[in-house]
Design a protein around this motif. Structure first.
Motif, PDB file in Angstrom:
ATOM      1  N   ARG A 136       0.833  -1.216   0.000  1.00 15.34           N
ATOM      2  CA  ARG A 136       0.000   0.000   0.000  1.00 15.34           C
ATOM      3  C   ARG A 136       0.869   1.268   0.000  1.00 15.34           C
ATOM      4  N   LEU A 140       1.002   3.976  -3.049  1.00 15.41           N
ATOM      5  CA  LEU A 140       0.605   5.365  -2.808  1.00 15.41           C
ATOM      6  C   LEU A 140       1.772   6.321  -3.073  1.00 15.41           C
ATOM      7  N   ASP A 152      -6.743   7.727  -0.879  1.00 13.38           N
ATOM      8  CA  ASP A 152      -6.112   6.790   0.051  1.00 13.38           C
ATOM      9  C   ASP A 152      -7.148   6.320   1.074  1.00 13.38           C
TER      10      ASP A 152
END
Ligand code: HPA
Length: 243
Positions: A136, A140, A152
């Motif tokens: 993740r 991002l 997000d």
């Protein structure tokens, strides 16, 4: 090696430099398609089209176990799963990308575990946080570096399909805490966890969920929002691969 599972709008990956394809058989039957191997930039990638290359396998008919097994068997450690969803939360507008951070599973009747049958151990995998935290952060950060707008977090409700939801069902999902709705997020994520794969979803919002947005009468799939979402997915994958 990074595995990418493409959704209904991503049966091919134009930025992938293909090296070869491989048919994989599994104890759970056939995966959705042959696996496509190649590179995006310097990143080795194996690609699978969740609905088949002809986009003909419905969400409830996908052999999720065979797909995850196949990716694991060729040495994938990380899985980036692309999927299209309907937006429920007001900022989840068509064309946006979202990296959800949790799931509510409303699917039923799907083969949802590898731990089945009399000679298998009873294993209860932890699924408090269904998506991989490390992957993740990487995704991002790549989105930020590549200037790809990406929301997000958010809760992904997974419905059975193949029909879309009623307006009342969407209100119920919203009361439950869901921010977006799709049909393929489960059991894929749970099977990946059972296999020990690092798994993350990147959702592109194809439409307002039933009863949401400006056209509340029926669901609209606008071509420009779909093209916009797909362009963002490609840009994100390029940024992720250092291109
Ligand atoms: N509902 C369920 N699945 C979806 C939707 C939706 O509105 N849009 C894209 N996949």
């Amino acid at each position: 090696m990074l595995a990418i599972i493409g959704g209904s709008r991503l049966a091919q990956l134009p930025i992938l430099q293909v090296t070869h394809r491989q048919i994989v058989r599994t104890p759970f039957g056939d995966p959705s398609c042959a696996l496509t191997f190649g590179r995006i930039g310097s990143q080795n990638v194996v690609f699978m089209a969740r609905h088949g290359y002809g986009n003909s396998i419905a969400p409830h008919e996908i052999n999720y176990r065979a797909n995850i097994w196949a990716l694991h068997s060729v040495g994938a450690k990380k899985v980036l799963a692309i999927g299209s969803v309907g937006g429920i939360r007001p900022d989840m507008a068509p064309g946006m990308l979202v990296v959800p951070d949790n799931i509510i599973d409303y699917t039923w009747g799907r083969k949802h575990t590898f731990y089945e049958g009399p000679d298998r151990p009873l294993v209860r995998v932890d699924f408090t946080h269904p998506y991989d935290a490390e992957l993740r952060q990487v995704v991002l950060a790549a989105a930020q570096a590549g200037q790809v707008p990406c929301i997000d977090g958010g809760v992904y409700a997974v419905t059975q399909g193949p029909r879309l939801e009623t307006a009342a069902e969407i209100l119920r999902l919203q009361r439950d805490g869901a921010d977006m709705v799709g049909m393929t997020g489960m059991p894929e994520a749970a099977l990946a966890r059972e296999m020990g794969l690092q798994y993350l979803h990147v959702c592109h919002i194809a439409n307002w969920a039933a009863g949401k947005g400006s056209s509340r009468e029926h669901i609209l799939f606008a071509d420009d929002a779909l093209a916009d979402g797909m362009a963002k997915v490609q840009a994100l994958l390029a940024a992720l691969s250092g291109d």
